[in-house]
Scaffold this active site. Structure first.
Site, PDB file in Angstrom:
ATOM      1  N   ARG A  52      12.941   8.778  -8.376  1.00 54.25           N
ATOM      2  CA  ARG A  52      12.724   7.126  -8.190  1.00 54.25           C
ATOM      3  C   ARG A  52      13.785   6.911  -7.245  1.00 54.25           C
ATOM      4  NH1 ARG A  52      14.975   3.305 -11.135  1.00 54.25           N
ATOM      5  NH2 ARG A  52      14.506   4.036 -12.967  1.00 54.25           N
ATOM      6  N   LYS A  63      -3.145   4.451   6.806  1.00 53.17           N
ATOM      7  CA  LYS A  63      -4.262   4.422   7.701  1.00 53.17           C
ATOM      8  C   LYS A  63      -4.132   5.602   8.798  1.00 53.17           C
ATOM      9  CE  LYS A  63      -5.277   0.725   5.439  1.00 53.17           C
ATOM     10  NZ  LYS A  63      -4.762  -0.601   5.642  1.00 53.17           N
ATOM     11  N   ASP A 112       4.000  -5.654  11.670  1.00 55.84           N
ATOM     12  CA  ASP A 112       3.117  -4.618  11.146  1.00 55.84           C
ATOM     13  C   ASP A 112       2.520  -3.821  12.257  1.00 55.84           C
ATOM     14  OD1 ASP A 112       0.930  -3.301  10.203  1.00 55.84           O
ATOM     15  OD2 ASP A 112       0.585  -4.785   8.587  1.00 55.84           O
ATOM     16  N   TYR A 129      -2.769  -9.190   8.282  1.00 61.84           N
ATOM     17  CA  TYR A 129      -3.716  -8.728   7.170  1.00 61.84           C
ATOM     18  C   TYR A 129      -3.813  -9.444   6.029  1.00 61.84           C
ATOM     19  CZ  TYR A 129      -4.660  -5.189   3.643  1.00 61.84           C
ATOM     20  OH  TYR A 129      -5.279  -4.470   2.796  1.00 61.84           O
TER      21      TYR A 129
HETATM   22  C1  PLP Z   1      -4.032  -1.678   4.944  1.00 62.68           C
HETATM   23  C2  PLP Z   1      -2.948  -2.655   5.593  1.00 62.68           C
HETATM   24  C3  PLP Z   1      -1.870  -2.916   4.925  1.00 62.68           C
HETATM   25  C4  PLP Z   1      -1.754  -2.586   3.431  1.00 62.68           C
HETATM   26  O1  PLP Z   1      -1.566  -1.290   3.155  1.00 62.68           O
HETATM   27  P1  PLP Z   1      -1.785  -0.634   2.017  1.00 62.68           P
HETATM   28  O2  PLP Z   1      -1.347   0.825   2.297  1.00 62.68           O
HETATM   29  O3  PLP Z   1      -3.319  -0.792   1.784  1.00 62.68           O
HETATM   30  O4  PLP Z   1      -0.998  -1.255   0.816  1.00 62.68           O
HETATM   31  C5  PLP Z   1      -1.098  -3.602   5.782  1.00 62.68           C
HETATM   32  N1  PLP Z   1      -1.417  -4.123   6.891  1.00 62.68           N
HETATM   33  C6  PLP Z   1      -2.482  -3.455   7.657  1.00 62.68           C
HETATM   34  C7  PLP Z   1      -2.476  -3.928   8.995  1.00 62.68           C
HETATM   35  C8  PLP Z   1      -3.334  -2.903   6.960  1.00 62.68           C
HETATM   36  O5  PLP Z   1      -4.418  -2.581   7.527  1.00 62.68           O
END
Ligand code: PLP
Length: 394
Positions: free
Chosen positions: A67, A212, A187, A122
């Site tokens: 961890r 993603k 982000d 998001y």
């Molecule tokens: C999917 C997504 C998130 C969240 O990420 P997870 O890996 O699903 O927790 C945050 N920001 C954007 C733009 C996303 O597409």
């Protein structure tokens, strides 16, 4: 391999692979240890002290416990930092774990109680802030209202560009200037380090849902924050305390995914450019949201501002359907090459309806329209994608 004179494609293949020769291996090693031998009590204690404080393990010490530190995850972090032109990066079990740790490290951890969220965000980020789950207060605003939203106890400004799902571009340097001393997290999930490096425009942190594009194959849930060394210490301190570290198999898959990220991104973008051009002239489509279209009324990719910030329009395309929600319902159910599923950025194309699913919990005034569907364009042949869309729109 973090020398700044290497190009992105070279860094993507080689960064984070230091010391493999000494280990006598060529592929990335996976260390699945949940616990690690301690050299002796004194050095074990020193290692524990360093790691729980958010620092790296001492050279003659131990990784102590999974961890606190994992070498496979650390290699991925080194590589991602190189691509983001950042001093360091910290990986988490999901994008939302990364966002949670960011809010905790910059706010709760510093006694500041307020976050500014620049909409659109998001859906998960929007509802994390709106739900006050983390004990912070929030103000949502648009990109030109950030200066007015800042309070004496603001600890963080959260923004996204291109934003999910309507691909709005926000001016990173402009938000950073309004934020002044207050750190900004961008982000960067949609653009990836291939198309945008927010830190070069003054952001303190670049955050990814690595689930993603970075993973790219739909088989890892992960998040990562690229940042300066001091912020990385604060993030790792939160990560060791709250337990949001990425699993080493995820670290391995993401690191391997980085090697093809630039190639995938360019190929998916080329497909998206063709798909968007097709959709923008289709009579069943009332509006196509794609920053690479000349016809996009925002024309954002053509402005000097976004040219400096974003190196390409990416591979996400959203459309509004003239037939509204009923048409969206039929459309999502009729595609054959596209899978009807949330998430994005993988090698295969996906379609989803943001208002009903990913952005369901966003307040009505900030929620995308019920006529909008979002397409994540993959690596299939563009002709097959266009034929599939044409059939479903008919
Ligand atoms: C999917 C997504 C998130 C969240 O990420 P997870 O890996 O699903 O927790 C945050 N920001 C954007 C733009 C996303 O597409």
């Amino acid at each position: 391999m973090s020398e700044p004179d290497f190009h992105l494609d070279t860094l993507a293949v080689h960064a984070g692979r230091e010391g493999l020769d000494e280990l006598g291996v060529h592929a990335l090693p996976i260390d699945l240890s949940s616990t690690n031998p301690l050299p002796d009590i004194a050095r074990g204690g020193e290692s524990y002290e360093a790691l729980t404080g958010g620092h790296r393990p001492p050279d003659d010490g131990s990784n102590v416990y999974g961890r606190l530190w994992n070498p496979t995850v650390a290699r991925f972090e080194t590589a991602l930092a190189a691509l983001e032109k950042a001093e360091d990066a910290v990986a988490f079990a999901s994008g939302m774990a990364a966002m949670t740790a960011t809010v905790l490290a910059l706010c709760a951890g510093t006694g500041r109680r307020h976050v500014v969220g620049v909409r659109p965000l998001y859906g998960g980020t929007d509802s994390l802030l709106a739900g006050s789950l983390l004990g912070v207060e929030h103000t949502f605003c648009r990109e030109d209202e950030v200066a007015d939203a800042i309070r004496p106890d603001t600890g963080l400004v959260v923004m996204e560009s291109p934003a999910n799902p309507t691909l709005e571009l926000a001016d990173i340097a402009g938000v950073v200037a309004q934020a002044g001393e207050i750190p900004v997290v961008v982000d960067n999930t949609f653009a990836t380090p291939v198309l945008q490096n927010p830190i070069l425009h003054g952001a303190r942190m670049s955050l990814h849902s690595a689930t993603k594009y970075i993973g790219g194959h739909g088989d890892v849930i992960a998040g990562v924050v690229a940042c300066d060394a001091e912020t990385a210490v604060a993030l790792r301190r939160v990560r060791t305390a709250t337990g949001g570290i990425l699993h080493p198999l995820g670290g391995y898959l993401l690191h391997r995914g980085l090697t093809t990220l630039p190639v995938r991104m360019r190929a998916q973008q080329a497909n998206a450019q063709r798909v968007a051009a097709f959709l923008s002239t289709h009579r069943a489509v009332s509006r196509t949201y794609y920053p690479g279209l000349d016809a996009d009324p925002r024309g954002l990719l053509g402005t000097e501002r976004s040219k400096a910030q974003l190196r390409g329009p990416g591979a996400m395309v959203s459309i509004a359907l003239t037939g509204g929600y009923a048409a969206a319902e039929r459309f999502a159910g009729s595609l054959r090459v596209f899978t009807h599923a949330v998430s994005l950025g993988g090698v295969d194309s996906l379609v989803q309806h943001p208002a009903a699913i990913s952005h369901r919990h966003v307040a009505p005034e900030a929620r995308p329209g019920a006529d909008i569907v979002r397409l994540s364009i993959g690596l299939e042949d563009a002709d097959d994608l266009i034929a599939d869309l044409d059939r479903a729109l008919a």
